[in-house]
Design a protein around this motif. Structure first.
Motif, mmCIF file in Angstrom:
data_model
loop_
_atom_site.group_PDB
_atom_site.id
_atom_site.type_symbol
_atom_site.label_atom_id
_atom_site.label_comp_id
_atom_site.label_asym_id
_atom_site.label_seq_id
_atom_site.Cartn_x
_atom_site.Cartn_y
_atom_site.Cartn_z
ATOM 1 N N ILE A 1 0.784 -1.364 -0.086
ATOM 2 C CA ILE A 1 -0.015 0.011 -0.042
ATOM 3 C C ILE A 1 0.985 1.418 -0.070
ATOM 4 O O ILE A 1 0.460 2.402 -0.273
ATOM 5 N N ILE A 2 2.183 1.254 0.283
ATOM 6 C CA ILE A 2 2.941 2.071 0.369
ATOM 7 C C ILE A 2 2.990 2.922 -1.144
ATOM 8 O O ILE A 2 3.270 4.108 -1.286
ATOM 9 N N LEU A 3 2.686 2.424 -2.235
ATOM 10 C CA LEU A 3 2.671 2.776 -3.295
ATOM 11 C C LEU A 3 1.540 4.048 -3.474
ATOM 12 O O LEU A 3 1.883 5.069 -4.250
ATOM 13 N N SER A 4 0.687 3.993 -2.885
ATOM 14 C CA SER A 4 -0.374 4.921 -2.763
ATOM 15 C C SER A 4 0.108 6.327 -2.398
ATOM 16 O O SER A 4 -0.111 7.320 -2.736
ATOM 17 N N ALA A 5 0.906 6.136 -1.356
ATOM 18 C CA ALA A 5 1.577 7.425 -0.706
ATOM 19 C C ALA A 5 2.487 8.265 -1.689
ATOM 20 O O ALA A 5 2.640 9.421 -1.409
ATOM 21 N N PHE A 6 3.013 7.486 -2.405
ATOM 22 C CA PHE A 6 3.971 8.261 -3.240
ATOM 23 C C PHE A 6 3.771 8.076 -4.858
ATOM 24 O O PHE A 6 4.821 8.545 -5.859
ATOM 25 N N GLN B 1 -3.021 10.134 -11.575
ATOM 26 C CA GLN B 1 -2.692 9.808 -10.107
ATOM 27 C C GLN B 1 -3.956 8.813 -9.555
ATOM 28 O O GLN B 1 -3.469 8.023 -8.597
ATOM 29 N N THR B 2 -4.841 9.352 -9.654
ATOM 30 C CA THR B 2 -6.369 8.540 -9.129
ATOM 31 C C THR B 2 -5.941 7.305 -9.551
ATOM 32 O O THR B 2 -6.149 6.426 -8.772
ATOM 33 N N LEU B 3 -5.872 6.794 -10.891
ATOM 34 C CA LEU B 3 -5.764 5.317 -11.271
ATOM 35 C C LEU B 3 -4.776 4.763 -10.409
ATOM 36 O O LEU B 3 -4.741 3.513 -9.798
ATOM 37 N N LEU B 4 -3.598 5.192 -10.431
ATOM 38 C CA LEU B 4 -2.315 4.743 -9.481
ATOM 39 C C LEU B 4 -2.724 4.528 -8.116
ATOM 40 O O LEU B 4 -2.273 3.539 -7.627
ATOM 41 N N ASN B 5 -3.146 5.500 -7.473
ATOM 42 C CA ASN B 5 -3.731 5.404 -6.216
ATOM 43 C C ASN B 5 -4.650 4.215 -5.774
ATOM 44 O O ASN B 5 -4.294 3.366 -5.095
ATOM 45 N N GLU B 6 -5.488 4.076 -6.691
ATOM 46 C CA GLU B 6 -6.505 2.942 -6.543
ATOM 47 C C GLU B 6 -6.025 1.519 -6.753
ATOM 48 O O GLU B 6 -6.522 0.511 -6.397
ATOM 49 N N ALA B 7 -5.090 1.448 -7.875
ATOM 50 C CA ALA B 7 -4.517 0.133 -8.150
ATOM 51 C C ALA B 7 -3.554 -0.274 -7.075
ATOM 52 O O ALA B 7 -3.753 -1.528 -6.621
ATOM 53 N N ALA B 8 -3.031 0.632 -6.376
ATOM 54 C CA ALA B 8 -2.198 0.112 -5.223
ATOM 55 C C ALA B 8 -2.900 -0.199 -3.960
ATOM 56 O O ALA B 8 -2.607 -0.988 -3.245
ATOM 57 N N ILE B 9 -4.196 0.648 -3.647
ATOM 58 C CA ILE B 9 -4.836 0.314 -2.734
ATOM 59 C C ILE B 9 -5.516 -1.040 -2.777
ATOM 60 O O ILE B 9 -5.484 -1.926 -1.992
ATOM 61 N N ALA B 10 -5.992 -1.154 -4.098
ATOM 62 C CA ALA B 10 -6.762 -2.752 -4.077
ATOM 63 C C ALA B 10 -5.653 -3.843 -4.146
ATOM 64 O O ALA B 10 -5.824 -4.688 -3.588
ATOM 65 N N TYR B 11 -4.262 -3.534 -4.668
ATOM 66 C CA TYR B 11 -3.265 -4.545 -4.391
ATOM 67 C C TYR B 11 -3.045 -5.222 -2.944
ATOM 68 O O TYR B 11 -3.277 -6.035 -2.712
ATOM 69 N N SER B 12 -3.105 -3.853 -2.280
ATOM 70 C CA SER B 12 -2.914 -4.017 -0.758
ATOM 71 C C SER B 12 -3.947 -4.684 0.088
ATOM 72 O O SER B 12 -3.754 -5.754 0.528
ATOM 73 N N ILE B 13 -5.078 -4.217 -0.490
ATOM 74 C CA ILE B 13 -6.192 -4.976 0.152
ATOM 75 C C ILE B 13 -6.426 -6.409 -0.040
ATOM 76 O O ILE B 13 -6.743 -7.220 0.881
ATOM 77 N N TYR B 14 -6.396 -6.683 -1.275
ATOM 78 C CA TYR B 14 -6.550 -8.279 -1.709
ATOM 79 C C TYR B 14 -5.649 -9.129 -1.147
ATOM 80 O O TYR B 14 -5.483 -10.139 -0.896
#
Length: 291
Positions: free
Chosen positions: A6-11, A33-46
């Motif tokens: 999830i650190i991807l979303s922060a930077f 930026q929105t797309l990258l944030n959401e992709a990183a969040i999804a990766y971390s959650i699942y």
């Protein structure tokens, strides 16, 4: 447990700024930026629910061997099993975090339920676990869809290996944005598989766990843009390390020239648990410190 991704979303803003001269065609910088944030969040959650479900399955096996359902320790989800025997399959395993957030050992907050349909114990070759969600939240993001984890047995290296899939993944943020996610990855348990935190509760037997993750996922952002993200080099993740230790993530945005990489073990990094990484933007390397 894979909270490190999830650190991807922060930077991810730095990724966008570094790539700002790229012709994005149908996408502006804010949308990327929105797309990258959401992709990183999804990766971390699942990834986190895969780890939580695997650990719950091992705990369930211990409870069945004791023929008793024990109350959960304070700050842990309650695990229930039906039917409560060693021979009937499939079983329904409910992992109930309750209506209030519980902070996990990975630092993420969860509430609601994960419901697992288990076709065998998680350490049996070919065992399939199907995961759905009931009013389930991860860091206040509502999580929907289904996951499948299949235990492939030990690979040629003698390491336990899992195939993991996400189907019809949907995440609703606290601000009511909705984005979609699919995944197909392989998780190889490369260290700590011969210790048994789920049965003993000894934190040292959790922190020696390390995984190698490879594969891809794809999805649609809340603004309607599609993407793919692949492991250019497998990610090495220590369960008790905040950061990815090494590996490369490649992000490609459909209908755009934008393509970036994140290298978690840049030149000069001796490896291990640290916050050193770099971006590779069309051949230019930009060193960064992960938050």
């Amino acid at each position: 447990m894979k909270n490190t991704i999830i650190i991807l979303s922060a930077f991810s803003l730095l990724v966008i700024l570094s790539c700002k001269d790229v012709d994005k065609k149908t996408m502006n910088e804010g949308e990327a930026q929105t797309l990258l944030n959401e992709a990183a969040i999804a990766y971390s959650i699942y990834a986190g629910t895969q780890e939580e479900a695997t650990r719950a399955g091992l705990q369930a096996e211990g409870l069945l061997n004791k023929s008793a359902q024990a109350p959960a320790p304070e700050g842990s989800p309650q695990i229930s099993i039906d039917p409560m025997d060693l021979t009937s399959w499939p079983k329904t395993i409910s992992v109930n975090y309750g209506p209030e957030n519980i902070t996990g050992m990975d630092g993420h907050e969860r509430r609601g339920k994960m419901i697992i349909t288990a076709h065998d114990f998680p350490d049996v070759d070919g065992a399939v676990w199907e995961i759905t969600f009931s009013d389930f939240y991860h860091d206040d993001n509502k999580v929907e869809g289904s996951q499948t984890i299949k235990y492939m047995g030990k690979n040629s290296n003698g390491h336990p290996e899992y195939q993991c899939f996400v189907t019809d993944g949907m995440i609703t943020t606290p601000t009511e944005k909705v984005f979609y996610f699919e995944q197909e990855i392989t998780r190889e348990w490369i260290e700590g598989y011969d210790t048994h935190f789920a049965l003993t509760g000894n934190a040292d037997q959790l922190c020696d766990d390390k995984y190698k993750i490879s594969g891809s996922h794809w999805g649609t952002s809340s603004e309607g843009y599609t993407y793919t993200m692949t492991t250019g080099e497998p990610l090495i993740v220590g369960v008790c390390c905040r950061w990815v230790e090494e590996g490369v993530l490649s992000v490609n945005l459909d209908d755009s020239e934008l393509s970036c990489e994140i290298d978690y073990k840049p030149a000069g990094d001796d490896g291990g648990c640290n916050n050193q990484a770099s971006f590779s933007i069309f051949g230019a390397n930009i060193p960064i410190n992960l938050p």
